[in-house]
Design an enzyme around this catalytic site. Structure first.
Site, mmCIF file in Angstrom:
data_model
loop_
_atom_site.group_PDB
_atom_site.id
_atom_site.type_symbol
_atom_site.label_atom_id
_atom_site.label_comp_id
_atom_site.label_asym_id
_atom_site.label_seq_id
_atom_site.Cartn_x
_atom_site.Cartn_y
_atom_site.Cartn_z
ATOM 1 N N LYS A 39 0.857 -0.988 -0.053
ATOM 2 C CA LYS A 39 0.155 0.115 -0.120
ATOM 3 C C LYS A 39 0.901 1.127 -0.089
ATOM 4 O O LYS A 39 0.700 2.158 -0.665
ATOM 5 C CB LYS A 39 -0.731 0.003 1.062
ATOM 6 C CG LYS A 39 -2.122 0.997 1.125
ATOM 7 C CD LYS A 39 -3.111 0.662 2.323
ATOM 8 C CE LYS A 39 -3.746 -0.627 2.409
ATOM 9 N NZ LYS A 39 -4.554 -0.563 3.808
ATOM 10 N N ARG A 109 -3.372 3.346 8.463
ATOM 11 C CA ARG A 109 -3.816 2.076 7.593
ATOM 12 C C ARG A 109 -2.525 1.102 7.580
ATOM 13 O O ARG A 109 -1.293 1.299 7.312
ATOM 14 C CB ARG A 109 -3.897 2.512 6.135
ATOM 15 C CG ARG A 109 -4.614 3.896 5.669
ATOM 16 C CD ARG A 109 -4.538 4.198 4.471
ATOM 17 N NE ARG A 109 -5.032 3.337 3.521
ATOM 18 C CZ ARG A 109 -5.457 3.610 2.235
ATOM 19 N NH1 ARG A 109 -4.742 4.459 1.592
ATOM 20 N NH2 ARG A 109 -6.028 2.568 1.466
ATOM 21 N N GLY A 118 -8.401 -7.413 4.142
ATOM 22 C CA GLY A 118 -9.233 -7.487 5.449
ATOM 23 C C GLY A 118 -8.614 -8.110 6.520
ATOM 24 O O GLY A 118 -9.290 -8.514 7.619
ATOM 25 N N MET A 120 -5.820 -7.192 8.247
ATOM 26 C CA MET A 120 -5.110 -6.415 9.239
ATOM 27 C C MET A 120 -6.079 -5.134 9.460
ATOM 28 O O MET A 120 -7.188 -5.039 8.972
ATOM 29 C CB MET A 120 -3.844 -6.024 9.020
ATOM 30 C CG MET A 120 -2.783 -7.364 9.056
ATOM 31 S SD MET A 120 -1.173 -6.687 8.611
ATOM 32 C CE MET A 120 -1.323 -6.142 7.032
ATOM 33 N N ARG A 353 -3.266 -1.725 -6.634
ATOM 34 C CA ARG A 353 -2.459 -2.915 -6.179
ATOM 35 C C ARG A 353 -2.642 -3.571 -7.638
ATOM 36 O O ARG A 353 -3.865 -3.556 -8.046
ATOM 37 C CB ARG A 353 -2.836 -3.517 -5.160
ATOM 38 C CG ARG A 353 -4.170 -3.918 -4.842
ATOM 39 C CD ARG A 353 -4.682 -4.582 -3.585
ATOM 40 N NE ARG A 353 -5.828 -4.552 -3.395
ATOM 41 C CZ ARG A 353 -6.529 -4.595 -2.282
ATOM 42 N NH1 ARG A 353 -5.908 -4.528 -1.081
ATOM 43 N NH2 ARG A 353 -7.841 -4.543 -2.388
ATOM 44 N N HIS A 475 -10.536 -24.852 7.898
ATOM 45 C CA HIS A 475 -9.990 -26.206 8.080
ATOM 46 C C HIS A 475 -10.884 -26.879 6.540
ATOM 47 O O HIS A 475 -10.195 -27.598 5.659
ATOM 48 C CB HIS A 475 -10.436 -26.928 9.114
ATOM 49 C CG HIS A 475 -10.225 -28.545 9.122
ATOM 50 N ND1 HIS A 475 -11.192 -29.507 8.390
ATOM 51 C CD2 HIS A 475 -9.127 -29.096 9.340
ATOM 52 C CE1 HIS A 475 -10.533 -30.555 8.410
ATOM 53 N NE2 HIS A 475 -9.129 -30.395 8.831
ATOM 54 N N ARG A 647 2.596 -50.599 -18.632
ATOM 55 C CA ARG A 647 3.098 -51.220 -17.459
ATOM 56 C C ARG A 647 2.399 -52.696 -17.492
ATOM 57 O O ARG A 647 1.461 -52.581 -17.495
ATOM 58 C CB ARG A 647 2.841 -50.194 -16.387
ATOM 59 C CG ARG A 647 3.433 -51.046 -14.985
ATOM 60 C CD ARG A 647 3.010 -50.294 -13.838
ATOM 61 N NE ARG A 647 1.489 -50.276 -13.383
ATOM 62 C CZ ARG A 647 1.140 -49.534 -12.472
ATOM 63 N NH1 ARG A 647 1.759 -48.706 -11.772
ATOM 64 N NH2 ARG A 647 -0.047 -49.515 -12.188
ATOM 65 N N SER A 801 10.957 -44.647 -15.273
ATOM 66 C CA SER A 801 10.033 -43.862 -14.909
ATOM 67 C C SER A 801 9.732 -43.818 -13.251
ATOM 68 O O SER A 801 9.625 -44.987 -12.829
ATOM 69 C CB SER A 801 8.652 -44.379 -15.480
ATOM 70 O OG SER A 801 7.689 -43.629 -15.280
ATOM 71 N N ASP A 806 4.466 -44.625 -5.129
ATOM 72 C CA ASP A 806 4.950 -45.770 -4.239
ATOM 73 C C ASP A 806 6.262 -45.560 -3.618
ATOM 74 O O ASP A 806 6.329 -45.542 -2.498
ATOM 75 C CB ASP A 806 4.982 -47.024 -5.087
ATOM 76 C CG ASP A 806 3.731 -47.965 -4.737
ATOM 77 O OD1 ASP A 806 2.992 -47.899 -3.964
ATOM 78 O OD2 ASP A 806 3.554 -48.621 -5.966
ATOM 79 N N CYS A 879 5.901 -40.481 -13.368
ATOM 80 C CA CYS A 879 4.374 -40.739 -13.787
ATOM 81 C C CYS A 879 3.786 -40.988 -12.399
ATOM 82 O O CYS A 879 2.456 -41.090 -12.416
ATOM 83 C CB CYS A 879 4.463 -42.325 -14.535
ATOM 84 S SG CYS A 879 5.104 -43.692 -13.501
ATOM 85 N N TYR A 899 10.813 -35.907 -19.132
ATOM 86 C CA TYR A 899 9.516 -35.527 -19.118
ATOM 87 C C TYR A 899 8.668 -35.712 -17.895
ATOM 88 O O TYR A 899 9.389 -36.400 -16.998
ATOM 89 C CB TYR A 899 8.734 -36.225 -20.432
ATOM 90 C CG TYR A 899 8.856 -38.010 -20.073
ATOM 91 C CD1 TYR A 899 7.619 -38.203 -19.535
ATOM 92 C CD2 TYR A 899 9.634 -38.683 -20.499
ATOM 93 C CE1 TYR A 899 7.594 -39.786 -18.941
ATOM 94 C CE2 TYR A 899 9.645 -40.450 -20.108
ATOM 95 C CZ TYR A 899 8.459 -40.565 -19.305
ATOM 96 O OH TYR A 899 8.502 -41.962 -19.099
HETATM 97 P P1 ADP Z 1 -7.798 -2.214 3.737
HETATM 98 O O1 ADP Z 1 -6.420 -2.449 3.354
HETATM 99 O O2 ADP Z 1 -8.588 -2.932 4.603
HETATM 100 O O3 ADP Z 1 -8.617 -2.063 2.528
HETATM 101 P P2 ADP Z 1 -7.221 0.594 3.765
HETATM 102 O O4 ADP Z 1 -6.204 1.045 4.679
HETATM 103 O O5 ADP Z 1 -7.297 0.592 2.353
HETATM 104 O O6 ADP Z 1 -7.955 -0.870 4.511
HETATM 105 O O7 ADP Z 1 -8.718 1.495 4.259
HETATM 106 C C1 ADP Z 1 -9.883 1.082 4.237
HETATM 107 C C2 ADP Z 1 -11.001 2.078 3.844
HETATM 108 O O8 ADP Z 1 -10.872 3.361 4.168
HETATM 109 C C3 ADP Z 1 -10.608 2.215 2.589
HETATM 110 O O9 ADP Z 1 -11.952 2.071 1.689
HETATM 111 C C4 ADP Z 1 -9.815 3.338 1.966
HETATM 112 O O10 ADP Z 1 -10.337 3.613 0.900
HETATM 113 C C5 ADP Z 1 -10.563 4.344 3.150
HETATM 114 N N1 ADP Z 1 -9.513 5.314 3.513
HETATM 115 C C6 ADP Z 1 -8.179 4.907 4.000
HETATM 116 N N2 ADP Z 1 -7.323 6.072 4.103
HETATM 117 C C7 ADP Z 1 -8.323 7.040 3.706
HETATM 118 C C8 ADP Z 1 -8.245 8.300 3.789
HETATM 119 N N3 ADP Z 1 -6.885 9.018 4.225
HETATM 120 N N4 ADP Z 1 -9.215 9.123 3.401
HETATM 121 C C9 ADP Z 1 -10.346 8.577 3.002
HETATM 122 N N5 ADP Z 1 -10.437 7.214 2.892
HETATM 123 C C10 ADP Z 1 -9.359 6.608 3.461
HETATM 124 MG MG MG Z 2 -8.019 -0.945 1.050
HETATM 125 MG MG MG Z 3 3.506 -48.420 -7.906
#
Ligand code: ADP
Ligand code: MG
Ligand code: MG
Length: 926
Positions: A39, A109, A118, A120, A353, A475, A647, A801, A806, A879, A899
């Site tokens: 980020k 952030r 989602g 962290m 990203r 799981h 075989r 082969s 096994d 194989c 191969y």
């Molecule tokens: P995640 O990695 O979970 O997407 P983000 O750090 O990207 O978390 O932020 C969560 C939300 O908050 C995102 O929708 C992002 O666009 C918004 N956000 C983060 N920083 C700012 C900012 N400086 N101004 C406005 N919105 C922000």
């Molecule tokens: Mg984000």
């Molecule tokens: Mg065998």
């Protein structure tokens, strides 16, 4: 912002510190992902490309690691550098952090090197307190907005930093909504919001046991710590374990000035992909909400609009966004996933990203980008994950049938698309019952609230898995993917009652009881009532995939062959691009209905003559089988036959006979019933015969080449069938490459003796047909002793082969069925440690799926080296199932096999993986 911006304070703070912990967005770039996290590197790159990004700075991943190394203390100089950087941001924005009149608010952030969506934490609107909120009111003239920002801050800060229970806040919010008679948070009047803020603070104080921090610097300090800590929350750890991301990378922390999407209808926030992540179509794909803050889009309180609608709502913004999206894609030369916010008509970019995409999109985007001149063919080949190719070829639901099911209201719920593929079967709610039915051949979908290692035996035989709880790394999801089973996990739209053996569909009175048919689509997460037929993928229509694979063929060094026992499979393998058959197992041919009685006669024969008579009956069957296989394996370009490795018989003979236990039951029943004398006598005879052949460890018993040594007539018949089939086709002018392979050789003398038998047969046939048949003679290397003595075996063989199934069993001393049913998956998943939440992993992966390089791999490598030394012309292949596993294929490339051979469906996977192995080793010329 006309004043001169100076970094002097930050530079000074850095000078006073052991290391530079903090980088302004203007100081970073895309190459600094390791240090700044994805980020941080992304916002820096956008900033320096001149795109509108709210100013801010990034605390490095090194600082996060230093924080952990020193027992959760900020490393020396970090805080000072952060404060100095904040001063720069104040200059850049013309606002003051904690300033009563003109307050700067920031987001804090998380952002690691690899995106962990989602997993962290992030805190928004930081810098508000009772005083700065007044400034915000004065500045915006919008009391409602200011107090809404305040209450959001308290809520988020409490949850993430103070670790309090979010439900109490929700309750209070609901109470206020009810009081005001409104439905959404956004409609709560300003006066109420003020009171609500007071209540929120009280909840936070009550729950955390300390006053809510009013000092904005204290807020910042705590938020940074909380983001550091979120690197090691359970979700994040599980995610990294699953995705094989190292635990010591650390997260970056981005402190960024806030922009507000919730300042009226010329404001908003959204997310968008530069291309459609499910089809790869080149058009903006995404959604947005007017008058909303970032988290609202995900929260699902209001339904967002499609991004294309922004062209009507805010045409100029849309146009600008389109241009930026295009620019970023060209700049990164890859499809991007973007976050943006519009504040009063001004567009701000918050994140870019590489976009996650499904299998079809991955292939299409890679191929399109080559054709658009954006990337090279090598890059396209490197970019597509081979397992995604596999997904494209899995059976799916028939589209029309699925549509019909939806129209008929049979779509019950939607959960997480945890493991791809489509399946239907009877809903079964416990693993024992699933195992029992599954083994009897009934298609079963195992339905559980969630699964644990105790359910694995049921999962092994199920066609699909459905769970009500648990995420993509639960799981159920992990095991299903490991087994290649479709899985829908975390399906909150159903309530499973284990006691009643049923599930209820939330929001309706539909109930699915044990034994009812259901269908699940692991690629979309959909769950249906009743059966939806599945269809095979049509490889011929996958134009882009075929193009990508043809590029891959130009890069790979390994040949790709297939394991196929029937002409039908062989044909499919050729369509998928196989250049040979690396393993044709002959015993399946023995199992067919009309042949089994003859095979049994052969096994139970009391004299040589009786046995020979049965074998004479089998010969024509086998000859026509082999003719079928040879005729199917034709190179479409030259019309000549591809190599086919056949075989000779391998399994213990009792596999062709009825089960001892069943016979015993039958005999006892007939004895007590009386009568049926003839049947009883027959069964008794069979029972005696089967009893005499019972083995303690059939896997290590009379099987493989040992059979042919004790009963040479079987080998003679099979060889005759192979060579006669070849001779007949040769007479028709076909060029063939038959190869005869001897299984389970442990000592060179075994192979020598079989070779002598075979050569005698070959000579006989040559005499009969008036011309010699070209064939090659080789052996499987599937016992440790064979691998260890490869140098002695190689002079007697023209090819090796590696039978790594096994070889893995015998090297580990695991019997696969017992191991996978009882302990192996626990080994991989981790064993519980009493009194601790941690699990101890014994094995990193299932060695039957991914070749164990350290152990089994070493044996293979040694056999390759010693084999080639003793016989430079020796041809080498694999194989085992590993032949279709990308990681194992890479190993095969490294040790220089000729191969890999895998199941037909895996052939495209192997073509791509073999190319990637070659490219990653920098050997681009075939
Ligand atoms: P995640 O990695 O979970 O997407 P983000 O750090 O990207 O978390 O932020 C969560 C939300 O908050 C995102 O929708 C992002 O666009 C918004 N956000 C983060 N920083 C700012 C900012 N400086 N101004 C406005 N919105 C922000
Ligand atoms: Mg984000
Ligand atoms: Mg065998």
């Amino acid at each position: 912002m006309t004043q001169q911006i100076t970094h002097a304070g930050l530079d000074e703070a850095v000078k006073q510190s052991p290391r530079k912990w903090v980088y302004l967005f203007t100081e970073g770039n895309a190459k600094m992902r390791d240090l700044l996290g994805g980020k941080g590197a992304g916002v820096a790159e956008m900033t320096n490309a001149g795109l509108p990004v709210p100013p801010g700075f990034t605390i490095t991943t090194e600082a996060c690691n230093a924080y952990y190394d020193s027992g959760k203390q900020f490393p020396t100089g970090l805080w000072e550098q952060a404060l100095a950087a904040l001063k720069v941001v104040e200059q850049q924005t013309g606002k003051g952090f904690g300033d009563k009149k003109n307050p700067l608010l920031v987001s804090v952030r998380s952002g690691a090197k690899f995106s962990m969506p989602g997993m962290m934490d992030t805190v928004l609107n930081l810098g508000i307190n009772d005083e700065t909120v007044q400034g915000l009111v004065a500045l915006t003239g919008d009391e409602r907005f200011a107090y809404d920002a305040y209450r959001r801050f308290i809520q988020m800060f409490s949850k993430i930093v103070l670790d309090t229970d979010p439900r109490d806040f929700e309750e209070v919010l609901d109470k206020y909504k009810e009081k005001a008679g409104v439905k959404t948070d956004a409609e709560i009047p300003a006066a109420d919001l003020k009171k609500l803020v007071g209540e929120f603070k009280q909840i936070a104080e009550r729950q955390s046991g300390e006053p809510f921090p009013t000092d904005v610097y204290q807020q910042l300090h705590k938020a940074i710590e909380a983001v550091f800590s979120s690197w090691n929350n359970k979700r994040a750890i599980d995610y990294r374990n699953f995705n094989k991301i190292s635990h010591d990378l650390g997260t970056g922390v981005n402190v960024q000035s806030m922009v507000f999407g919730n300042m009226g209808n010329n404001s908003g926030t959204g997310v968008a992909f530069t291309r459609d992540p499910s089809t790869g179509e080149k058009q903006l794909y995404g959604e947005y909400l007017l008058n909303a803050q970032g988290e609202d889009v995900v929260a699902g309180i209001r339904t967002p609009s499609k991004i294309s609608r922004l062209a009507q709502d805010l045409p100029e913004v849309y146009q600008q966004f389109q241009q930026i999206a295009q620019r970023l894609e060209t700049h990164y030369r890859d499809m991007q996933d973007l976050e943006f916010t519009v504040e009063k008509g001004h567009l701000y970019m918050l994140q870019t990203r590489s976009a996650k995409r499904n299998a079809g999109a991955a292939v299409k985007v890679a191929v399109d980008m080559v054709e658009e001149g954006l990337i090279s063919k090598e890059e396209a080949v490197k970019r597509v994950d081979p397992t995604q190719v596999y997904q494209l070829l899995l059976p799916r639901f028939d589209d029309a049938e699925k549509e019909r099911a939806k129209k008929a209201g049979r779509l019950l719920a939607k959960g997480l698309n945890a493991s791809p593929g489509a399946a239907y079967g009877k809903a079964i709610f416990d693993a024992d019952k699933a195992e029992q039915l599954g083994k009897a051949g009934t298609p079963v979908v195992l339905v559980r609230p969630e699964t644990s290692p105790d359910d694995v035996h049921g999962m092994l035989v199920a066609k699909g898995i459905l769970t009500a709880r648990g995420g993509a790394t639960s799981h159920a999801a992990v095991v299903a993917r490991g087994l290649g089973l479709p899985c829908v996990a975390g399906c909150e739209g159903i309530r499973v009652s284990e006691a009643e053996h049923l599930f209820r569909v939330v929001g309706s009175d539909l109930v699915i009881k044990e034994g009812d048919d259901i269908s699940i689509d692991g690629a979309t997460g959909e769950v249906f009532a009743g059966i939806i037929k599945t269809v095979e993928a049509d490889f011929d229509k996958e134009v882009d995939l075929k193009k990508l694979l043809s590029w891959a063929d130009g890069f790979r060094k390994l040949g790709v062959w297939a394991n196929a026992d029937y002409p039908r499979d062989a044909k499919r393998a050729v369509t998928f691009g196989a250049e040979g058959i690396g393993l044709c197992r002959t015993e399946h041919m023995f199992m067919e209905q009309e042949r089994l009685p003859i095979v049994q006669k052969m096994i139970l024969a009391k004299t040589k003559e009786e046995r020979q008579a049965a074998l004479d009956q089998l010969l024509p069957f086998q000859r026509s089988d082999f003719k079928g296989i040879f005729s199917s394996m034709v190179d479409p370009k030259t019309g000549e036959g591809y190599p086919v490795v056949i075989r000779l018989i391998d399994p213990p003979l009792h596999e062709f006979l009825p089960s001892y236990e069943e016979l015993l039951v039958d005999v006892t029943r007939l004895e007590t019933q009386g009568g049926h004398e003839k049947e009883l006598a027959e069964k008794r005879e069979m029972l005696e015969a089967v009893g005499s052949m019972r083995e303690m460890n059939p896997m290590l018993g009379l099987r493989g080449c040992r059979l042919g040594l004790l009963f040479p007539e079987i080998n003679v018949m099979q060889t005759r069938a192979i060579l006669e089939a070849a001779a007949e086709l040769a007479k028709e002018g076909k060029k063939l490459q038959p190869k005869i392979m001897i299984p389970l050789v442990g000592h060179v003398n075994e192979l020598k003796e079989v070779r002598r038998q075979l050569e005698a047969v070959a000579k006989e046939i040559a005499g009969e047909s008036g011309g010699s048949i070209e064939y090659k003679f080789g052996t499987m290397i599937e016992l440790p002793r064979a691998a260890l003595t490869a140098g002695q075996i190689a002079p007697v063989a023209e090819f090796f082969s590696f039978g790594t199934n096994d070889l893995t069993q015998t090297t580990f001393g695991f019997s696969r069925d017992d191991a996978e049913g009882k302990f192996l998956l626990k080994y991989v998943d981790g064993l519980e440690v009493p009194g601790s939440k941690d699990k101890v992993k014994i094995l990193p992966v299932n060695p039957f799926q991914t070749l164990d390089r350290d152990g089994v791999g070493q044996l293979v490598q040694m056999a390759v080296e010693n084999g080639r030394k003793a016989n430079p012309k020796l041809e080498l292949g694999i194989c085992g199932e590993h032949g279709g596993d990308p990681d194992s294929i890479e190993f095969c490339h490294i040790i220089g096999l000729d191969y890999v051979s895998c199941s037909p469906f895996r052939v495209p996977v192997a073509r791509l993986a073999a190319a990637q192995a070659a490219l990653s080793r920098g050997e681009k010329d075939k």
